[in-house]
Design an enzyme around this catalytic site. Structure first.
Site, mmCIF file in Angstrom:
data_model
loop_
_atom_site.group_PDB
_atom_site.id
_atom_site.type_symbol
_atom_site.label_atom_id
_atom_site.label_comp_id
_atom_site.label_asym_id
_atom_site.label_seq_id
_atom_site.Cartn_x
_atom_site.Cartn_y
_atom_site.Cartn_z
ATOM 1 N N TYR A 141 -6.566 -19.908 0.908
ATOM 2 C CA TYR A 141 -7.070 -20.710 2.034
ATOM 3 C C TYR A 141 -7.711 -19.829 3.113
ATOM 4 C CZ TYR A 141 -4.448 -24.678 0.125
ATOM 5 O OH TYR A 141 -3.972 -25.665 -0.685
ATOM 6 N N ASP A 225 2.497 -23.821 -13.002
ATOM 7 C CA ASP A 225 2.320 -25.082 -13.747
ATOM 8 C C ASP A 225 3.649 -25.512 -14.376
ATOM 9 O OD1 ASP A 225 2.053 -22.784 -15.270
ATOM 10 O OD2 ASP A 225 0.552 -23.601 -16.637
ATOM 11 N N ASP A 249 1.640 -25.499 -1.315
ATOM 12 C CA ASP A 249 1.072 -26.747 -0.790
ATOM 13 C C ASP A 249 1.327 -27.880 -1.794
ATOM 14 O OD1 ASP A 249 -0.372 -28.513 0.694
ATOM 15 O OD2 ASP A 249 -2.296 -27.506 0.498
ATOM 16 N N ASP A 253 4.775 -30.824 -1.841
ATOM 17 C CA ASP A 253 4.526 -32.267 -1.807
ATOM 18 C C ASP A 253 5.180 -32.971 -3.001
ATOM 19 O OD1 ASP A 253 3.216 -32.205 0.557
ATOM 20 O OD2 ASP A 253 1.304 -32.959 -0.175
#
Ligand code: NAD
Length: 370
Positions: A141, A225, A249, A253
């Site tokens: 980011y 993954d 991130d 979630d």
């Protein structure tokens, strides 16, 4: 030890309502012996309306001086067409950057009374208590070069760069090991070292730190993954997960939603130790300002109250009070009290539940705290 100081930034929308509940709980805890002072300042849209900027220099200075900052939420339709620099959300990004908050802690706790609200079978989720430690200020980011360029062929190319340095990895890993040591002693470090050099470095540095300082803890490694799959297959296998900005991130979630409701999720962001040994810290619920329910006393105060519990544990050295507050929330849910976001969709399963407003929910939590 002198009293520790907390800055409350309620922000916009339901932030004001949930922060009012935080103040009620703080007052009760202070009367019970918590040696803490607090004051408040406007942030986000509220600050923009008053001062023409979402974060004033004075509020930023006060945030830096405070021992911890507790934030409500910022943003809302009134301000959403402004330039990015003036948007309420900018206040949050500036605060995180200026306080140097590189470690984001996101617990995913499923209180048994809410196990039915999860998208997973309740036996997979009931009693879940895991913590994701996400690196917050590095990685893809922020890495350079970045941008969109037009190639000689006329085709366009988008570029972002994943970079991590040894020190960026070690400082967040140190926090994750410290937290794991206070919990079950089990840390899983997550990257993609099978396909990314930054992941190879991440794994090597975390392994070296484990060898050097934390050999008594159990460290294992997992590809990101696989971690995503394991989180929805058998989430209770995890205790503390350490990962980078991008994977954190996504994975935080996923883990958060296992627990059922946005209104229940606290978070903390920590920086480097100051000379007095404390880390700069920002505590906040994961949810936003919820303009659709603002001002109606429908907001669930639990995410904000559980953020306060994190502050009690990490910034105020009062794990006893943190546990008492968390237990009071759990007990209130077990007694069947629910803000509307926690009511189930079927009428029969709602029969034993009692709908509560924002203040009524806090009343019950305070009863259980007392
Ligand atoms: P949101 O989290 O505000 O709301 C999403 C949905 O969840 C809404 O239906 C809302 O009513 C519900 N909800 C959220 N918190 C709740 C609570 N405590 N109790 C009951 N229901 C709750 O997200 P959004 O609608 O995408 O964003 C609204 C505004 O908030 C936007 O301006 C956005 O930029 C801002 N935002 C701020 C933050 C922050 O301050 N950290 C985070 C996310 C969004």
């Amino acid at each position: 030890m002198t009293a520790r100081h907390l800055l409350l930034l309620a922000g916009d929308g339901i932030g004001a309502e949930t922060m009012a509940q935080v103040e009620r709980v703080l007052t009760v805890l202070r009367n019970a012996g918590l040696d803490t002072t607090w004051d408040s300042a406007p942030l986000g849209g509220a600050s923009l309306d008053l001062h023409g900027t979402p974060l004033t220099a004075e509020t930023l200075a006060r945030a830096k001086q405070a021992d911890a900052v507790l934030l409500g939420a910022v943003g809302g339709p009134k301000w959403e067409n402004l330039d990015f620099a003036l948007r309420p959300e900018q206040a949050l990004l500036t605060l995180r950057k200026e306080l140097g908050l590189f470690a984001n802690l996101r617990p995913a706790i499923c209180f048994p009374a809410l196990a039915e609200s999860s998208s997973l079978r309740s036996e997979l989720i009931s009693g879940l208590d895991l913590l994701i430690v996400r690196e917050l200020t590095g990685g893809v980011y922020f890495g350079e070069p970045r941008g969109i360029e037009t190639l000689a062929s006329g085709e366009r190319r988008g570029v972002n760069t994943q970079t991590y340095t040894t020190s960026e990895i070690l400082r967040v890993a140190e926090i994750a090991f410290t937290l794991a040591a206070e919990r079950s002693g089990k840390l899983v470090s997550v990257e993609k070292s099978n396909v990314m050099e930054s992941g190879v470095l991440w794994r090597e540095e975390v392994t070296a730190l484990h060898q050097k300082n934390w050999q008594t803890l159990s460290l294992s490694h997992m590809y990101a993954d696989n971690c995503a799959m394991q989180l929805v297959r058998a989430p209770k296998q995890f205790d503390v997960i350490l990962t980078d900005n991008l994977f954190g991130d996504l994975l935080s979630d996923v883990a958060a939603m296992l627990t059922g409701s946005l209104g229940m999720l606290p978070s903390a962001s920590l920086g480097d130790r100051r000379p007095d040994g404390l880390r700069p810290a920002l505590y906040e619920p994961v949810h936003g300002s919820a303009p659709d329910i603002a001002g109606k006393s429908l907001a669930n105060p639990c995410a904000s109250l559980l953020s306060l519990a994190m502050a009690l544990r990490w910034s105020f050295a009062r794990p006893d009070l943190a546990e008492a507050l968390e237990s009071a929330v759990e007990e209130t849910l077990a007694q069947g009290f629910r803000t509307p976001d926690l009511m189930t969709t079927t009428r029969e399963s709602n029969n034993h539940l009692r709908q509560a407003s924002t203040t009524e929910m806090t009343d019950k939590i305070l009863d259980n705290l007392g």
